[in-house]
Design an enzyme around this catalytic site. Structure first.
Site, PDB file in Angstrom:
ATOM      1  N   ASP A 107     -24.764  20.712  -7.058  1.00 36.61           N
ATOM      2  CA  ASP A 107     -24.664  19.311  -7.444  1.00 36.61           C
ATOM      3  C   ASP A 107     -23.254  18.964  -7.922  1.00 36.61           C
ATOM      4  OD1 ASP A 107     -25.578  16.762  -7.743  1.00 36.61           O
ATOM      5  OD2 ASP A 107     -27.056  17.216  -9.308  1.00 36.61           O
ATOM      6  N   ALA A 131      -6.090  -1.816  -4.548  1.00 36.87           N
ATOM      7  CA  ALA A 131      -5.558  -0.445  -4.525  1.00 36.87           C
ATOM      8  C   ALA A 131      -6.186   0.383  -5.634  1.00 36.87           C
ATOM      9  CB  ALA A 131      -4.041  -0.464  -4.701  1.00 36.87           C
ATOM     10  N   ALA A 162     -14.396   5.910 -15.292  1.00 34.77           N
ATOM     11  CA  ALA A 162     -13.726   5.625 -16.570  1.00 34.77           C
ATOM     12  C   ALA A 162     -12.384   4.936 -16.325  1.00 34.77           C
ATOM     13  CB  ALA A 162     -13.524   6.912 -17.365  1.00 34.77           C
ATOM     14  N   LEU A 180       0.003   4.079   1.051  1.00 31.93           N
ATOM     15  CA  LEU A 180      -0.415   4.947   2.161  1.00 31.93           C
ATOM     16  C   LEU A 180      -0.652   6.372   1.664  1.00 31.93           C
ATOM     17  CD1 LEU A 180       1.774   3.627   5.137  1.00 31.93           C
ATOM     18  CD2 LEU A 180      -0.520   2.925   4.460  1.00 31.93           C
ATOM     19  N   TYR A 240     -13.215   8.824 -12.348  1.00 36.80           N
ATOM     20  CA  TYR A 240     -13.041   7.628 -11.513  1.00 36.80           C
ATOM     21  C   TYR A 240     -13.584   6.395 -12.219  1.00 36.80           C
ATOM     22  CZ  TYR A 240     -14.259   4.071  -8.034  1.00 36.80           C
ATOM     23  OH  TYR A 240     -14.425   2.868  -7.376  1.00 36.80           O
ATOM     24  N   GLU A 243     -19.856   1.306 -10.840  1.00 35.16           N
ATOM     25  CA  GLU A 243     -19.918   2.609 -11.520  1.00 35.16           C
ATOM     26  C   GLU A 243     -19.450   2.522 -12.975  1.00 35.16           C
ATOM     27  OE1 GLU A 243     -18.754   5.964  -9.124  1.00 35.16           O
ATOM     28  OE2 GLU A 243     -19.183   4.878  -7.270  1.00 35.16           O
ATOM     29  N   ASP A 291       0.848  -1.190   0.000  1.00 31.49           N
ATOM     30  CA  ASP A 291       0.000   0.000   0.000  1.00 31.49           C
ATOM     31  C   ASP A 291       0.883   1.238   0.000  1.00 31.49           C
ATOM     32  OD1 ASP A 291      -1.777   2.194   0.997  1.00 31.49           O
ATOM     33  OD2 ASP A 291      -3.229   0.554   1.083  1.00 31.49           O
ATOM     34  N   ASP A 343       4.280   1.489  -4.213  1.00 31.33           N
ATOM     35  CA  ASP A 343       3.341   1.978  -5.222  1.00 31.33           C
ATOM     36  C   ASP A 343       3.150   0.896  -6.290  1.00 31.33           C
ATOM     37  OD1 ASP A 343       2.211   3.389  -7.439  1.00 31.33           O
ATOM     38  OD2 ASP A 343       3.059   5.267  -6.655  1.00 31.33           O
ATOM     39  N   THR A 365     -15.963  -1.830  -9.494  1.00 28.08           N
ATOM     40  CA  THR A 365     -17.138  -1.113  -9.014  1.00 28.08           C
ATOM     41  C   THR A 365     -18.289  -1.193 -10.019  1.00 28.08           C
ATOM     42  OG1 THR A 365     -17.959   1.146  -8.661  1.00 28.08           O
ATOM     43  CG2 THR A 365     -15.986   0.954  -9.957  1.00 28.08           C
ATOM     44  N   LYS A 414     -11.669   3.030 -13.747  1.00 30.36           N
ATOM     45  CA  LYS A 414     -11.960   1.655 -13.312  1.00 30.36           C
ATOM     46  C   LYS A 414     -12.407   0.806 -14.501  1.00 30.36           C
ATOM     47  CE  LYS A 414     -11.891   0.106  -9.697  1.00 30.36           C
ATOM     48  NZ  LYS A 414     -10.806  -0.547  -8.918  1.00 30.36           N
ATOM     49  N   GLY A 469     -21.727  16.014 -13.542  1.00 33.88           N
ATOM     50  CA  GLY A 469     -21.954  14.694 -14.157  1.00 33.88           C
ATOM     51  C   GLY A 469     -22.480  13.652 -13.190  1.00 33.88           C
TER      52      GLY A 469
HETATM   53  P1  NAD Z   1      -9.777   3.519  -0.408  1.00 31.51           P
HETATM   54  O1  NAD Z   1      -9.577   4.809  -1.108  1.00 31.51           O
HETATM   55  O2  NAD Z   1     -10.339   3.508   0.976  1.00 31.51           O
HETATM   56  O3  NAD Z   1      -8.406   2.713  -0.339  1.00 31.51           O
HETATM   57  C1  NAD Z   1      -7.513   2.625  -1.415  1.00 31.51           C
HETATM   58  C2  NAD Z   1      -6.174   2.142  -0.878  1.00 31.51           C
HETATM   59  O4  NAD Z   1      -5.269   2.033  -2.003  1.00 31.51           O
HETATM   60  C3  NAD Z   1      -5.517   3.091   0.129  1.00 31.51           C
HETATM   61  O5  NAD Z   1      -5.008   2.364   1.215  1.00 31.51           O
HETATM   62  C4  NAD Z   1      -4.387   3.742  -0.668  1.00 31.51           C
HETATM   63  O6  NAD Z   1      -3.286   4.126   0.127  1.00 31.51           O
HETATM   64  C5  NAD Z   1      -4.034   2.633  -1.643  1.00 31.51           C
HETATM   65  N1  NAD Z   1      -3.405   3.138  -2.871  1.00 31.51           N
HETATM   66  C6  NAD Z   1      -3.824   4.173  -3.666  1.00 31.51           C
HETATM   67  N2  NAD Z   1      -2.986   4.343  -4.693  1.00 31.51           N
HETATM   68  C7  NAD Z   1      -2.024   3.384  -4.574  1.00 31.51           C
HETATM   69  C8  NAD Z   1      -0.881   3.035  -5.346  1.00 31.51           C
HETATM   70  N3  NAD Z   1      -0.557   3.725  -6.459  1.00 31.51           N
HETATM   71  N4  NAD Z   1      -0.121   1.989  -4.936  1.00 31.51           N
HETATM   72  C9  NAD Z   1      -0.428   1.296  -3.808  1.00 31.51           C
HETATM   73  N5  NAD Z   1      -1.486   1.596  -3.034  1.00 31.51           N
HETATM   74  C10 NAD Z   1      -2.278   2.623  -3.409  1.00 31.51           C
HETATM   75  O7  NAD Z   1     -10.671   2.648  -1.399  1.00 31.51           O
HETATM   76  P2  NAD Z   1     -11.813   1.586  -1.078  1.00 31.51           P
HETATM   77  O8  NAD Z   1     -13.098   2.287  -0.925  1.00 31.51           O
HETATM   78  O9  NAD Z   1     -11.360   0.677  -0.015  1.00 31.51           O
HETATM   79  O10 NAD Z   1     -11.860   0.816  -2.474  1.00 31.51           O
HETATM   80  C11 NAD Z   1     -11.021  -0.316  -2.692  1.00 31.51           C
HETATM   81  C12 NAD Z   1     -11.324  -0.898  -4.058  1.00 31.51           C
HETATM   82  O11 NAD Z   1     -12.692  -1.284  -4.133  1.00 31.51           O
HETATM   83  C13 NAD Z   1     -11.103   0.105  -5.207  1.00 31.51           C
HETATM   84  O12 NAD Z   1     -10.535  -0.588  -6.282  1.00 31.51           O
HETATM   85  C14 NAD Z   1     -12.493   0.597  -5.537  1.00 31.51           C
HETATM   86  O13 NAD Z   1     -12.586   0.971  -6.890  1.00 31.51           O
HETATM   87  C15 NAD Z   1     -13.315  -0.653  -5.239  1.00 31.51           C
HETATM   88  N6  NAD Z   1     -14.716  -0.417  -4.848  1.00 31.51           N
HETATM   89  C16 NAD Z   1     -15.022   0.468  -3.853  1.00 31.51           C
HETATM   90  C17 NAD Z   1     -16.350   0.637  -3.464  1.00 31.51           C
HETATM   91  C18 NAD Z   1     -16.720   1.556  -2.326  1.00 31.51           C
HETATM   92  O14 NAD Z   1     -17.917   1.779  -2.097  1.00 31.51           O
HETATM   93  N7  NAD Z   1     -15.793   2.094  -1.576  1.00 31.51           N
HETATM   94  C19 NAD Z   1     -17.367  -0.079  -4.108  1.00 31.51           C
HETATM   95  C20 NAD Z   1     -17.013  -0.963  -5.136  1.00 31.51           C
HETATM   96  C21 NAD Z   1     -15.678  -1.140  -5.485  1.00 31.51           C
HETATM   97  P1  TYD Z   2     -20.070   8.838  -2.393  1.00 32.27           P
HETATM   98  O1  TYD Z   2     -20.089   8.309  -1.004  1.00 32.27           O
HETATM   99  O2  TYD Z   2     -19.016   9.819  -2.789  1.00 32.27           O
HETATM  100  O3  TYD Z   2     -20.048   7.561  -3.364  1.00 32.27           O
HETATM  101  P2  TYD Z   2     -20.242   7.484  -4.990  1.00 32.27           P
HETATM  102  O4  TYD Z   2     -20.230   8.836  -5.550  1.00 32.27           O
HETATM  103  O5  TYD Z   2     -19.067   6.689  -5.404  1.00 32.27           O
HETATM  104  O6  TYD Z   2     -21.548   6.780  -5.179  1.00 32.27           O
HETATM  105  O7  TYD Z   2     -21.482   9.511  -2.701  1.00 32.27           O
HETATM  106  C1  TYD Z   2     -22.675   8.783  -2.532  1.00 32.27           C
HETATM  107  C2  TYD Z   2     -23.804   9.670  -2.985  1.00 32.27           C
HETATM  108  O8  TYD Z   2     -23.917  10.787  -2.091  1.00 32.27           O
HETATM  109  C3  TYD Z   2     -23.600  10.273  -4.362  1.00 32.27           C
HETATM  110  O9  TYD Z   2     -24.853  10.347  -5.028  1.00 32.27           O
HETATM  111  C4  TYD Z   2     -23.070  11.684  -4.083  1.00 32.27           C
HETATM  112  C5  TYD Z   2     -23.753  12.040  -2.775  1.00 32.27           C
HETATM  113  N1  TYD Z   2     -22.992  12.930  -1.868  1.00 32.27           N
HETATM  114  C6  TYD Z   2     -23.613  14.041  -1.311  1.00 32.27           C
HETATM  115  O10 TYD Z   2     -24.811  14.323  -1.584  1.00 32.27           O
HETATM  116  N2  TYD Z   2     -22.893  14.831  -0.463  1.00 32.27           N
HETATM  117  C7  TYD Z   2     -21.600  14.563  -0.144  1.00 32.27           C
HETATM  118  O11 TYD Z   2     -20.968  15.344   0.629  1.00 32.27           O
HETATM  119  C8  TYD Z   2     -20.976  13.414  -0.716  1.00 32.27           C
HETATM  120  C9  TYD Z   2     -19.546  13.074  -0.405  1.00 32.27           C
HETATM  121  C10 TYD Z   2     -21.714  12.610  -1.564  1.00 32.27           C
END
Ligand code: NAD
Ligand code: TYD
Length: 350
Positions: free
Chosen positions: A286, A83, A158, A36, A156, A133, A34, A60, A131, A160, A289
């Site tokens: 808002d 990551a 795009a 970090l 983001y 998305e 990670d 990295d 994801t 992924k 996009g």
């Molecule tokens: P996060 O942002 O909490 O964690 C990402 C981690 O990756 C961090 O610890 C960061 O330090 C590390 N990182 C970033 N760039 C790096 C690099 N270049 N090299 C090594 N480490 C690096 O993200 P998350 O919410 O835990 O998401 C994790 C994965 O799950 C992602 O791939 C995300 O697209 C996917 N995902 C997330 C959600 C969600 O709701 N959070 C939903 C579906 C999928």
């Molecule tokens: P978010 O937690 O950023 O996840 P994602 O955009 O990946 O779905 O946002 C969840 C929803 O909440 C999204 O429709 C955007 C909205 N949102 C707010 O209305 N206010 C906020 O401060 C944030 C961070 C998100």
């Protein structure tokens, strides 16, 4: 017996995934790489940091030399690739960081694994965590299935989507044994308070405005993070190579309804008058996009591998709020310093 490289294991989902694999599979050796970034936090892994089958490496995933060295030393049989740069709002202000980590980083990992395994693919797995998305935005009806055409709309999503395509290209071209899952929005402990749920919990605690983008009518399908990593475990061990699995919570909420539910529960837990926290709700400009609705059809995962979410949302949210209330020190650490700067940039002008 696996030797697994987990990437991004100090982040939100990665830390739950690392904990699950380190504790459930003591015979597996787990290395967590990670970088970090602001989102990575070793406090998320305190309870397992001394486990005999766990090693942390700060690094990295775009660093090909380091990845090669780690493969040579640890002889990985699998990669669990978590990551990423993960926050849509940050991708709007700094898209290149997303291309670098999510696209170039994923390609570098794939290339390294392919070179190291060198065609000896038996019992090898490259698991890419992605994801929903990537599928774009739904109207008021319909669900994303594994066959839905990709239509990402933010930097983001795009980035992924690009990474998913590159993973599939390595499967089709080189037969690299890949698996992909696309999950809906996660919530739970250790979630960085830039995302909607932890940001609102943090702001309710501190009596700060709850910023709702637009009219609050956008819909997300929320899944408790431990259910997500349980699904990854099932797919990792029993899913088919080359396949994609959608993971979802069957749990759609408009943002405004979700934030009101948070307020209701937190008024009770904090001993506030009914309706007090709702007064903090503030409608702001808002998101550019802004995708209207995400909703996952997870039938394939249920029918083929038997996975279902275990927690009802009200229960998951209650557990999550309790975790934040009981871990004020964690929250205080991650919201000091850089977070303040991000918050001012993101919300003061809205
Ligand atoms: P996060 O942002 O909490 O964690 C990402 C981690 O990756 C961090 O610890 C960061 O330090 C590390 N990182 C970033 N760039 C790096 C690099 N270049 N090299 C090594 N480490 C690096 O993200 P998350 O919410 O835990 O998401 C994790 C994965 O799950 C992602 O791939 C995300 O697209 C996917 N995902 C997330 C959600 C969600 O709701 N959070 C939903 C579906 C999928
Ligand atoms: P978010 O937690 O950023 O996840 P994602 O955009 O990946 O779905 O946002 C969840 C929803 O909440 C999204 O429709 C955007 C909205 N949102 C707010 O209305 N206010 C906020 O401060 C944030 C961070 C998100």
């Amino acid at each position: 017996m696996h030797k697994i490289l987990i990437t991004g294991g100090a982040g939100f989902i990665g830390s739950h995934l690392t904990r699950l694999f380190v504790t459930k599979y003591p015979d597996y050796n787990i290395v967590n790489i990670d970088k970090l970034t602001y989102a990575g936090n070793l406090e998320n892994l305190k309870d397992i940091e001394d486990a005999p089958n766990y090693t942390f490496v700060r690094g990295d995933i775009t660093d090909a030399g380091l990845l090669k060295e780690l493969f040579d030393i640890h002889q990985f049989t699998a990669v669990l690739h978590c990551a990423a740069e993960s926050h849509v709002d940050r991708s709007i202000t700094d898209p290149l960081a997303f291309i670098t980590t999510n696209v170039v980083g994923t390609a570098t990992l794939l290339h390294t694994a392919r070179q190291y395994w060198n065609g000896a693919y038996e019992n090898k797995i490259f698991y890419h965590i992605s994801t929903d998305e990537v599928y774009g935005s739904l109207g008021e009806t319909g669900f994303f299935t594994e066959e839905t055409a990709y239509d990402p709309r933010s930097p983001y999503s795009a980035s992924k989507a690009s990474s998913d395509h590159i993973v599939r290209a390595f499967y089709h071209t080189y037969h690299l044994p890949v698996k992909i899952s696309n999950c809906s929005n996660n919530y739970g402990p250790f979630h960085f308070p830039e995302k909607l749920i932890p940001l609102c919990i943090h702001n309710i605690i501190n009596n700060k405005p709850l910023p709702i983008y637009g009219k609050g009518e956008n819909v997300r399908d929320w899944l408790y993070v431990e259910d997500h990593v349980r699904a990854i475990d099932v797919i990792f061990h029993t899913g088919k190579v080359g396949e994609t699995y959608n993971i979802g919570g069957h749990n759609e909420w408009t943002n405004i309804a979700l934030v009101k539910e948070l307020c209701r529960q937190m008024d009770e837990k904090l001993g506030r008058d009914k309706g007090e926290s709702e007064k903090l709700i503030t409608y702001v400009k808002d998101r550019a996009g802004h995708d209207l609705r995400y909703a996952i059809d997870a039938t394939k995962l249920k029918d083929q591998l038997g996975w279902l979410p275990s927690l009802q949302f009200e229960e998951g949210i209650s557990k999550t709020i309790d975790w934040y209330l009981n871990n004020s020190e964690w929250l205080q650490h991650v919201t000091s310093g850089n977070y303040q700067h991000y918050y001012e940039q993101q919300y003061d002008k809205r």
